[in-house]
Design a protein around this motif. Structure first.
Motif, PDB file in Angstrom:
ATOM      1  N   ALA A 176      24.533  32.559  55.957  1.00 54.59           N
ATOM      2  CA  ALA A 176      23.449  32.159  55.317  1.00 54.59           C
ATOM      3  C   ALA A 176      23.150  30.762  55.758  1.00 54.59           C
ATOM      4  N   GLU A 177      23.834  29.869  56.317  1.00 55.77           N
ATOM      5  CA  GLU A 177      23.742  28.662  57.034  1.00 55.77           C
ATOM      6  C   GLU A 177      22.943  29.013  58.288  1.00 55.77           C
ATOM      7  N   ALA A 178      22.965  30.192  58.996  1.00 55.79           N
ATOM      8  CA  ALA A 178      22.496  30.631  60.052  1.00 55.79           C
ATOM      9  C   ALA A 178      20.951  30.905  60.021  1.00 55.79           C
ATOM     10  N   GLY A 179      20.521  31.148  58.734  1.00 52.78           N
ATOM     11  CA  GLY A 179      19.160  31.595  58.408  1.00 52.78           C
ATOM     12  C   GLY A 179      18.990  33.162  58.469  1.00 52.78           C
ATOM     13  N   LEU A 180      20.085  33.921  58.195  1.00 58.78           N
ATOM     14  CA  LEU A 180      20.068  35.276  58.044  1.00 58.78           C
ATOM     15  C   LEU A 180      19.521  35.694  56.567  1.00 58.78           C
ATOM     16  N   SER A 181      18.746  36.862  56.415  1.00 61.97           N
ATOM     17  CA  SER A 181      18.508  37.313  55.087  1.00 61.97           C
ATOM     18  C   SER A 181      19.652  37.792  54.442  1.00 61.97           C
ATOM     19  N   LEU A 182      19.658  38.147  53.083  1.00 58.18           N
ATOM     20  CA  LEU A 182      20.760  38.871  52.555  1.00 58.18           C
ATOM     21  C   LEU A 182      21.207  40.110  53.061  1.00 58.18           C
ATOM     22  N   ASP A 183      20.365  40.834  52.938  1.00 56.13           N
ATOM     23  CA  ASP A 183      20.994  42.400  53.649  1.00 56.13           C
ATOM     24  C   ASP A 183      21.321  42.078  55.219  1.00 56.13           C
ATOM     25  N   ALA A 184      20.639  41.199  56.124  1.00 56.60           N
ATOM     26  CA  ALA A 184      21.073  40.998  57.310  1.00 56.60           C
ATOM     27  C   ALA A 184      22.473  40.371  57.384  1.00 56.60           C
ATOM     28  N   ALA A 185      22.597  39.437  56.469  1.00 52.57           N
ATOM     29  CA  ALA A 185      24.048  38.809  56.272  1.00 52.57           C
ATOM     30  C   ALA A 185      25.176  39.775  55.880  1.00 52.57           C
ATOM     31  N   LEU A 186      24.912  40.555  55.050  1.00 54.71           N
ATOM     32  CA  LEU A 186      25.845  41.610  54.527  1.00 54.71           C
ATOM     33  C   LEU A 186      26.089  42.572  55.598  1.00 54.71           C
ATOM     34  N   GLU A 187      25.133  43.038  56.351  1.00 53.64           N
ATOM     35  CA  GLU A 187      25.362  44.099  57.361  1.00 53.64           C
ATOM     36  C   GLU A 187      26.109  43.385  58.409  1.00 53.64           C
ATOM     37  N   ARG A 188      25.680  42.094  58.903  1.00 49.14           N
ATOM     38  CA  ARG A 188      26.678  41.436  59.811  1.00 49.14           C
ATOM     39  C   ARG A 188      28.053  41.256  59.561  1.00 49.14           C
ATOM     40  N   VAL A 189      28.305  40.655  58.234  1.00 53.70           N
ATOM     41  CA  VAL A 189      29.566  40.607  57.976  1.00 53.70           C
ATOM     42  C   VAL A 189      30.556  42.044  58.033  1.00 53.70           C
ATOM     43  N   SER A 190      29.681  43.061  57.473  1.00 50.79           N
ATOM     44  CA  SER A 190      30.412  44.248  57.632  1.00 50.79           C
ATOM     45  C   SER A 190      30.780  44.660  58.862  1.00 50.79           C
ATOM     46  N   ARG A 191      30.030  44.206  59.839  1.00 52.94           N
ATOM     47  CA  ARG A 191      30.500  44.474  61.170  1.00 52.94           C
ATOM     48  C   ARG A 191      31.525  43.612  61.948  1.00 52.94           C
ATOM     49  N   GLU A 192      31.473  42.464  61.089  1.00 53.74           N
ATOM     50  CA  GLU A 192      32.688  41.590  61.927  1.00 53.74           C
ATOM     51  C   GLU A 192      34.030  41.673  61.419  1.00 53.74           C
ATOM     52  N   ILE A 193      34.094  42.237  60.046  1.00 49.97           N
ATOM     53  CA  ILE A 193      35.253  42.646  59.405  1.00 49.97           C
ATOM     54  C   ILE A 193      35.455  44.035  59.461  1.00 49.97           C
ATOM     55  N   ALA A 194      34.964  44.900  60.072  1.00 52.94           N
ATOM     56  CA  ALA A 194      35.216  45.907  60.116  1.00 52.94           C
ATOM     57  C   ALA A 194      36.602  46.593  60.461  1.00 52.94           C
ATOM     58  N   GLU A 195      37.249  45.954  61.260  1.00 47.21           N
ATOM     59  CA  GLU A 195      38.861  46.196  61.733  1.00 47.21           C
ATOM     60  C   GLU A 195      39.723  45.514  60.771  1.00 47.21           C
ATOM     61  N   ALA A 196      39.500  44.426  60.368  1.00 45.17           N
ATOM     62  CA  ALA A 196      40.411  43.482  59.719  1.00 45.17           C
ATOM     63  C   ALA A 196      40.614  43.954  58.241  1.00 45.17           C
ATOM     64  N   ALA A 197      39.121  44.303  57.546  1.00 41.33           N
ATOM     65  CA  ALA A 197      39.172  44.663  56.202  1.00 41.33           C
ATOM     66  C   ALA A 197      38.107  45.896  56.055  1.00 41.33           C
ATOM     67  N   PRO A 198      38.616  47.127  56.357  1.00 45.21           N
ATOM     68  CA  PRO A 198      37.568  48.098  56.422  1.00 45.21           C
ATOM     69  C   PRO A 198      37.139  48.401  54.853  1.00 45.21           C
ATOM     70  N   GLU A 199      37.965  48.087  54.175  1.00 43.55           N
ATOM     71  CA  GLU A 199      37.468  48.332  52.545  1.00 43.55           C
ATOM     72  C   GLU A 199      36.210  47.607  52.281  1.00 43.55           C
ATOM     73  N   LEU A 200      36.328  46.294  52.536  1.00 44.86           N
ATOM     74  CA  LEU A 200      35.277  45.359  52.180  1.00 44.86           C
ATOM     75  C   LEU A 200      34.003  45.589  53.010  1.00 44.86           C
ATOM     76  N   ALA A 201      34.489  46.078  54.255  1.00 44.26           N
ATOM     77  CA  ALA A 201      33.108  46.274  55.420  1.00 44.26           C
ATOM     78  C   ALA A 201      32.412  47.434  54.705  1.00 44.26           C
ATOM     79  N   ASP A 202      33.003  48.529  54.498  1.00 39.09           N
ATOM     80  CA  ASP A 202      32.494  49.713  53.795  1.00 39.09           C
ATOM     81  C   ASP A 202      31.471  49.375  52.573  1.00 39.09           C
ATOM     82  N   GLU A 203      32.044  48.606  51.723  1.00 38.30           N
ATOM     83  CA  GLU A 203      31.067  48.172  50.575  1.00 38.30           C
ATOM     84  C   GLU A 203      29.758  47.200  50.997  1.00 38.30           C
TER      85      GLU A 203
END
Length: 330
Positions: free
Chosen positions: A195-222
């Motif tokens: 959010a501080e980098a200027g991404l929109s909500l859907d772009a931020a959610l998609e980026r976070v899901s890609r970053e935590i896919a290995e550490a937290a696959p459940e949260l990344a899926d949601e």
């Protein structure tokens, strides 16, 4: 040949080299490269068009993937045994199927096949458990029970078989909820950064899901599914409500309320997410301290049942034996 003669030959050839077309072309190219480097260094570029183009490309990719998955799901083969049984019993049209669909969503199973398997297991498991109980108690007569005992055992087995699918789904939901609860603070921190980098909500959610896919696959899926729904659904708040329905946690509900407020009133997102992340970390620490404080009470019963009798035998046993010997001599 002396140095003066060499110098004289070089001075004689130098005007011809400088006046050659190749030399002129090289000089012109060097001038163009120099001017272009200075222009690129001092001209300020706007990264917003490139970022918007990348977001639009990613959105198109997610939309095409979702449509392809939906088309694959539509091209199913002939219904198998489970689907035939469930369709013949008309279990998909019952209210229990709607409630079961919600349970399966919260447990992380979203496909229609998962609902068919659950309803099939729900219908077959009592019959299977009752058949096994009848074989054990009446056919083989393993435990040599009375007629009332055999009836009670068969009834208990049947009830256990009826509740076994629900227990399995509930256990899966509890494990998934625990994994999501542990991963939420880290996900909130990444959302703050996006959010501080200027991404929109859907772009931020998609980026976070890609970053935590290995550490937290459940949260990344949601989060990934929510990012896709934000691009598809006409009402963005509906996608957030679907996320809250799939993840019934207090922290996720607070996140959804913050995101809905941000979408509706345009309030700053990063500060609210930072506060939520701090609250979740504090809550997780308090739960760990609560478990540590409950540990002595939990260990009291095993100590009384297993440790204290052995200790009493070791300490008082010799005295009791000597007392018995003394009384036997009298």
């Amino acid at each position: 040949m002396s140095a003066d003669a060499v110098r004289a030959q070089i001075e004689a050839l130098l005007p011809a080299v400088l006046n050659s077309p190749l030399m002129l072309a090289a000089a012109l190219l060097a001038c163009l490269v120099t001017v272009g480097s200075i222009w690129v260094a001092f001209v300020e570029r706007d990264p917003l068009p490139g970022r918007l183009k990348a977001i639009e490309a990613r959105r198109s990719q997610l939309r095409s993937q979702a449509l392809a998955a939906r088309r694959r799901a539509g091209r199913t083969e002939e219904p198998g045994l489970m689907r035939k049984v469930v369709g013949h019993l008309k279990l998909l049209r019952s209210q229990a199927a709607t409630a079961a669909q919600g349970k399966l969503l919260r447990a992380g199973w979203r496909s229609r096949d998962a609902l068919v398997r659950f309803l099939f297991a729900k219908a077959i498991s009592p019959i299977a458990a009752g058949g096994i109980a009848a074989l054990l108690f009446y056919g083989l007569d393993l435990f040599h029970l009375s007629a009332l005992g055999k009836l009670a055992g068969s009834t208990g087995f049947t009830l256990f078989g009826a509740y076994l699918p629900d227990l399995y789904v509930h256990n899966a939901f509890q494990k998934r909820s625990q994994a999501l609860r542990l991963a939420l603070p880290d996900g909130f921190d990444l959302l703050v950064i996006c959010a501080e980098a200027g991404l929109s909500l859907d772009a931020a959610l998609e980026r976070v899901s890609r970053e935590i896919a290995e550490a937290a696959p459940e949260l990344a899926d949601e989060l990934g599914l929510t990012a896709v729904e934000l691009s598809f659904l006409p009402e963005r708040t509906k996608a957030l409500e679907n996320l809250a329905e799939r993840v019934p946690l207090a922290g996720m509900r607070a996140l959804i309320n913050t995101l809905v407020q941000t979408e509706r009133y345009g309030t700053p997102l990063s500060q609210s997410l930072r506060v939520l992340s701090a609250e979740l970390r504090t809550e997780r620490m308090m739960k760990a301290e609560e478990k540590a404080a409950r540990l002595p009470v939990t260990l009291t019963l095993p100590m009384v049942l297993f440790i204290m009798p052995s200790l009493f035998i070791v300490l008082i046993g010799p005295a009791i034996l000597r007392t018995i010997d003394a009384l036997s001599r009298l």
